[in-house]
Design a protein around this motif. Sequence first.
Motif, short mmCIF file in Angstrom:
data_model
loop_
_atom_site.label_atom_id
_atom_site.label_comp_id
_atom_site.label_asym_id
_atom_site.label_seq_id
_atom_site.Cartn_x
_atom_site.Cartn_y
_atom_site.Cartn_z
N HIS A 246 67.68 80.86 61.14
CA HIS A 246 67.66 81.98 60.19
C HIS A 246 68.48 83.14 60.78
N ASN A 247 69.22 83.81 59.89
CA ASN A 247 70.11 84.90 60.32
C ASN A 247 69.44 85.92 61.24
N PHE A 248 68.19 86.26 60.97
CA PHE A 248 67.52 87.33 61.73
C PHE A 248 67.43 86.98 63.23
N GLY A 319 62.59 90.98 56.92
CA GLY A 319 62.53 89.76 56.11
C GLY A 319 61.77 89.99 54.82
N ALA A 320 60.84 90.92 54.85
CA ALA A 320 60.09 91.31 53.66
C ALA A 320 59.56 92.70 53.96
N ARG A 321 59.04 93.34 52.94
CA ARG A 321 58.65 94.73 53.13
C ARG A 321 57.43 94.85 54.04
N VAL A 341 63.94 96.09 60.02
CA VAL A 341 65.24 95.47 59.75
C VAL A 341 65.21 94.94 58.32
N PHE A 342 66.12 95.44 57.52
CA PHE A 342 66.25 94.96 56.15
C PHE A 342 67.61 94.27 56.09
N GLY A 343 67.56 92.95 56.05
CA GLY A 343 68.81 92.21 56.09
C GLY A 343 68.80 91.07 55.10
N MET A 344 69.91 90.36 55.07
CA MET A 344 70.04 89.21 54.17
C MET A 344 71.08 88.27 54.77
N ALA A 345 70.88 86.98 54.55
CA ALA A 345 71.83 86.01 55.07
C ALA A 345 73.23 86.28 54.51
N LEU A 349 73.12 94.42 56.86
CA LEU A 349 71.95 94.63 57.71
C LEU A 349 71.67 96.11 57.81
N GLN A 365 63.36 101.20 55.62
CA GLN A 365 63.79 99.89 56.13
C GLN A 365 65.14 100.00 56.85
N ASP A 425 67.87 93.53 45.10
CA ASP A 425 66.83 94.37 45.71
C ASP A 425 66.85 95.76 45.08
N ARG A 440 61.97 93.69 44.24
CA ARG A 440 63.08 92.87 43.77
C ARG A 440 63.23 93.15 42.29
N LYS A 531 57.80 84.27 55.01
CA LYS A 531 57.55 85.36 54.06
C LYS A 531 56.56 84.87 53.01
C1 OOB Z 1 66.41 88.17 55.76
O1 OOB Z 1 67.34 87.40 55.13
P1 OOB Z 1 67.05 86.43 53.90
O2 OOB Z 1 68.39 85.99 53.44
O3 OOB Z 1 66.05 85.40 54.28
O4 OOB Z 1 66.34 87.31 52.78
C2 OOB Z 1 66.97 88.46 52.25
C3 OOB Z 1 66.04 89.20 51.32
C4 OOB Z 1 66.55 90.58 50.96
O5 OOB Z 1 67.48 90.53 49.91
C5 OOB Z 1 65.27 91.27 50.59
O6 OOB Z 1 64.86 90.90 49.31
C6 OOB Z 1 64.28 90.72 51.57
O7 OOB Z 1 64.77 89.44 51.95
N1 OOB Z 1 64.14 91.54 52.77
C7 OOB Z 1 63.38 92.68 52.83
C8 OOB Z 1 63.48 93.14 54.16
N2 OOB Z 1 64.29 92.29 54.85
C9 OOB Z 1 64.67 91.34 53.97
N3 OOB Z 1 62.66 93.31 51.90
C10 OOB Z 1 62.00 94.43 52.29
N4 OOB Z 1 62.04 94.93 53.55
C11 OOB Z 1 62.76 94.33 54.51
N5 OOB Z 1 62.79 94.83 55.76
O8 OOB Z 1 65.26 88.25 55.38
C12 OOB Z 1 66.88 88.91 56.97
C13 OOB Z 1 68.14 88.66 57.48
C14 OOB Z 1 68.57 89.34 58.60
C15 OOB Z 1 67.74 90.27 59.21
C16 OOB Z 1 66.48 90.50 58.70
C17 OOB Z 1 66.04 89.83 57.56
#
Ligand code: OOB
Length: 540
Positions: A246-248, A319-321, A341-345, A349, A365, A425, A440, A531
């Motif tokens: 996973h990216n994180f 990864g989630a709130r 950390v609020f990120g996405m693959a 970031l 976030q 988001d 979302r 998540k």
């Molecule tokens: C991380 O990456 P993914 O691709 O598994 O999920 C992305 C989605 C975001 O679009 C958002 O909806 C949610 O997961 N998300 C968050 C969040 N971090 C991700 N929603 C609320 N608060 C947060 N802190 O989940 C990811 C990738 C890289 C680093 C960290 C998380």
Amino acid sequence: MTSIPTAAPDHRAGFVPFPAEFAERYRREGYWAGDPLGELLRAAALRWPERTALAATPDRPAATYADLDAAADRMAHGLLALGIAPGDRVVVQLPNTPEFITVLFGLLRAGVIPVLTLPAHRRAEIEHLTNLSGAVAYVIADRAADFDYRVLAAEVRAAAPTLAHVLVLGDPGEFTDLNSVPADGDSLPEVDASDIALMLVSGGTTGLPKLIARTHDDYAYNAKASAAVCELGPEDVYLATLPVAHNFPLACPGVLGTIATGGAMAFITDPSPESAFAAIERHGVTVTAVVPPLAQLWSAAVDWEDADLSTLRLLQVGGARLAEVNAREVVPALNVRLQQVFGMAEGLLNYTRAEDSDDLVCTTQGRPLSPADEVRVVDGEGNDVLPGEEGELLTRGPYTLRGYYRAPEHNARAFTPDGFYRSGDLVRQLPSGHLIVSGRIKDVINRGGENISCDELEEHLLAYPGVRHAAAVGLPDAVLGEKACAVLVVEDAMPSLAEIKTFLTGRGLATYKLPDVLRQADTLPVTAVGKIDKKALRGA
Ligand code: OOB
């Protein structure tokens, strides 16, 4: 003299590159260094040959950067000797083990493209990702967490005509032993840093997963810039707690950021407090990344686990709130610095920074990693909202994709004509640039035409004494279309619906947002990375 193979062009069919003017700018401004990702490890081995790269495990001694570098080269030569060619795709599905790193760098140095799937993926996802990518090989462990991946591999092979090799870590059964692959060799292919380095799987909550092709340039920047924000250095020990594909945990800054800065890596396959705390104590872990449910569990577990966690300096949660109430518990419980950390693959970031106030760290976030990240917050018509108002986050930048791999129809909807990714988001942006994720776009309950944000309702439910986890979901209703259902995991007695309604009303929540139905659960279903799985909850 062996001839140096070059990448067959077919891997680029269906890849959406960065437009030339953006690529030039990202190079000119120094975001992209032009180095293949495989060179991250080479540079570390030149600079810190004798430092520990991989912490010792019960069945193997620690490996230095020089050891790991040599192992990655041998893996690259062995993969090429099997007939896997530069540009080919290889599905990787390994648990958190040091071999993941050897396989990843072996593939990268061979110019072969890893498709990084999670241990929790099963036949539907693996078959789909194998066929979508046209993968020629599949790398698995024999068994992990009571699941036999060889059985899965046999099913996938029967349904994936391109799959020529299955390489197994452990007992190979009918397939090839991964340990028999490494070989000596003298030349490795030239790798173009603007080409695809690896593919991540989208965490999307609808439909089958999509492939996110990340280039060497963009992903190296992702890892290095993240390591800089987290102030990683050679003294750090990073624990891969979440699945490392996973990216994180992979690059935010994760194991790749650790390699870029000469730290040590340790791996666990079981993120429970018992297992994780023991690993933190044994390896002197300084940094790790978790999802919010794990942060909560770890915070509570200090009451019954007595491991020494004093080396841990940074706990990344994302990864989630992360609800504010839970954020405020983490620091005193674990005695660490919290980073949201609020990120996405897909790319973008956001991190809270060391200099941010406690309030910013607990209620936002984070803000974008890169000065070149472009962020827009828009309404339903795609117009920018007023500063501070809620809207959908759109983004573009030096490490954000321009299109999913081989998905032209979806791309037409998921990107604006000028290349911004529509994240789905809902966010608000503070004048400081920090983002607050409020949900979302689709995670709303439409109750007779009134929209209830599930995140908002959950935040209120979590404030009820004794509620450990809360999820709000819409249930079909003949009159309203949808009615609001609250699912609670509680520590002791389950409150009644009337008690919950009185409590929420007391917090000032509008009447139409009150739940119609209350359910108790022992645990909430989770996705492959841990998540809360709303889709599964709605279906339940
Ligand atoms: C991380 O990456 P993914 O691709 O598994 O999920 C992305 C989605 C975001 O679009 C958002 O909806 C949610 O997961 N998300 C968050 C969040 N971090 C991700 N929603 C609320 N608060 C947060 N802190 O989940 C990811 C990738 C890289 C680093 C960290 C998380």
